[in-house]
Design an enzyme around this catalytic site. Structure first.
Site, short mmCIF file in Angstrom:
data_model
loop_
_atom_site.label_atom_id
_atom_site.label_comp_id
_atom_site.label_asym_id
_atom_site.label_seq_id
_atom_site.Cartn_x
_atom_site.Cartn_y
_atom_site.Cartn_z
N ARG A 194 11.34 -2.48 11.57
CA ARG A 194 10.32 -1.86 12.43
C ARG A 194 10.00 -2.83 13.56
O ARG A 194 9.90 -4.03 13.31
CB ARG A 194 9.05 -1.63 11.60
N LYS B 218 0.83 -1.22 0.00
CA LYS B 218 0.00 0.00 0.00
C LYS B 218 0.86 1.25 0.00
O LYS B 218 0.62 2.18 -0.76
CB LYS B 218 -0.87 0.09 1.27
N ARG C 60 -0.96 -8.19 13.91
CA ARG C 60 -1.43 -7.15 12.98
C ARG C 60 -2.39 -7.74 11.95
O ARG C 60 -3.37 -7.10 11.57
CB ARG C 60 -0.23 -6.50 12.28
N ARG D 167 -9.14 2.57 9.42
CA ARG D 167 -8.70 1.24 9.83
C ARG D 167 -9.82 0.46 10.53
O ARG D 167 -9.64 -0.69 10.87
CB ARG D 167 -7.61 1.46 10.83
N ARG E 82 11.36 -6.94 5.75
CA ARG E 82 11.35 -5.50 5.44
C ARG E 82 12.29 -4.74 6.38
O ARG E 82 12.35 -5.00 7.57
CB ARG E 82 9.92 -4.97 5.59
P1 AMP Z 1 1.17 1.04 9.28
O1 AMP Z 1 2.47 1.70 9.00
O2 AMP Z 1 0.03 1.59 8.50
O3 AMP Z 1 1.26 -0.47 9.20
O4 AMP Z 1 0.82 1.38 10.81
C1 AMP Z 1 1.67 0.98 11.87
C2 AMP Z 1 0.92 1.03 13.18
O5 AMP Z 1 0.49 2.37 13.44
C3 AMP Z 1 -0.35 0.19 13.25
O6 AMP Z 1 -0.10 -1.17 13.57
C4 AMP Z 1 -1.11 0.92 14.36
O7 AMP Z 1 -0.57 0.61 15.63
C5 AMP Z 1 -0.79 2.36 14.06
N1 AMP Z 1 -1.75 2.96 13.10
C6 AMP Z 1 -1.51 3.38 11.84
N2 AMP Z 1 -2.62 3.87 11.27
C7 AMP Z 1 -3.60 3.74 12.20
C8 AMP Z 1 -4.98 4.05 12.21
N3 AMP Z 1 -5.60 4.56 11.15
N4 AMP Z 1 -5.67 3.79 13.35
C9 AMP Z 1 -5.08 3.27 14.44
N5 AMP Z 1 -3.79 2.92 14.49
C10 AMP Z 1 -3.04 3.16 13.38
#
Ligand code: AMP
Length: 219
Positions: free
Chosen positions: A161, A13, A172, A88, A127
């Site tokens: 990460r 994404k 996740r 989300r 990653r």
């Molecule tokens: P991502 O980089 O999109 O995979 O996000 C990493 C982490 O950030 C997620 O596992 C959540 O803990 C938090 N996070 C990112 N976007 C959201 C969102 N829209 N709502 C809640 N938590 C988020």
């Protein structure tokens, strides 16, 4: 134009959203990137978010909404925006609808990127990213040219990460299936969802994204 990228972690994404934003000249809004930035700066929001992020859980809806609200009002998002990692869950989708409606704006297209789970886990666990500029690598599929040095900025810290560790990836994926996946149906019912096959190279997927947007009349 307003686009949303939807899909489980590790489907590409972020990569596709960045590319589309660059080709369209519109804002790329990644809530994950914004939260990681807040963690790095040690802001109150970052301190609150960190333990939840490290555990693969969602951070509170209100915290993310405030960030998105501020970001979407910035000048580079006026022409258009691509949301990556937001919404989300159903509450966030409703929050977003209300936010955009209040500004006379709307989402034109939601792109759901699909990829089998057996492809996702090795992608995520391999990653790595540069702590300085955020450039993304993969230990086998796309390592930096000089080991340990970022191709893009010369940064010397290429790290995993915390939430890309295998035990967190499973959590996740569970959070995605339970909280985020229902949004596919939600946007389908609104007639703005298109599905994109996430297999193959970055270029192949980009081509499919463009075709999907053309097909949906949302290019
Ligand atoms: P991502 O980089 O999109 O995979 O996000 C990493 C982490 O950030 C997620 O596992 C959540 O803990 C938090 N996070 C990112 N976007 C959201 C969102 N829209 N709502 C809640 N938590 C988020």
């Amino acid at each position: 134009m307003g686009y949303v990228f939807l899909g489980p972690p590790g489907v590409g994404k972020g990569t596709q959203a960045k590319r589309l934003a660059a080709s369209r000249g519109i804002a790329h809004i990644s809530t994950g990137d914004m939260l990681r930035g807040a963690v790095k700066r040690g802001t109150p929001a970052g301190l609150k978010a960190k333990p939840l992020m490290d555990a693969g859980q969602l951070v509170p809806d209100a915290l993310v909404l405030e960030m998105v609200d501020d970001r979407i009002g910035e000048p580079d998002a006026r022409e258009g925006f691509i949301l990556d990692g937001y919404p989300r869950n159903p509450k966030q989708a409703a929050d977003l609808d209300a936010l955009l409606e209040g500004e006379g704006r709307a989402i034109d297209c939601v792109l759901a990127i699909e990829l089998p789970v057996e492809v996702i886990v090795p992608r995520l666990s391999g990653r790595r990213s540069c702590t300085k500029c955020g450039a993304v690598y993969h230990v086998t599929a796309h390592p930096p040219k000089v080991p340990g040095t970022c191709d893009a900025c010369g940064g010397q810290e290429i790290v995993q990460r915390p939430d890309d560790r295998e035990e967190v990836i499973r959590d996740r994926m569970r959070v995605y299936a339970e909280k985020t996946e229902p949004l596919i149906r939600y946007y389908e019912e609104h007639g703005i969802l298109v599905r994109v096959d996430g297999r193959g190279s970055v270029d192949e997927v980009s081509t499919r994204v463009e075709e999907a947007l053309q097909g949906a009349g949302a290019a």
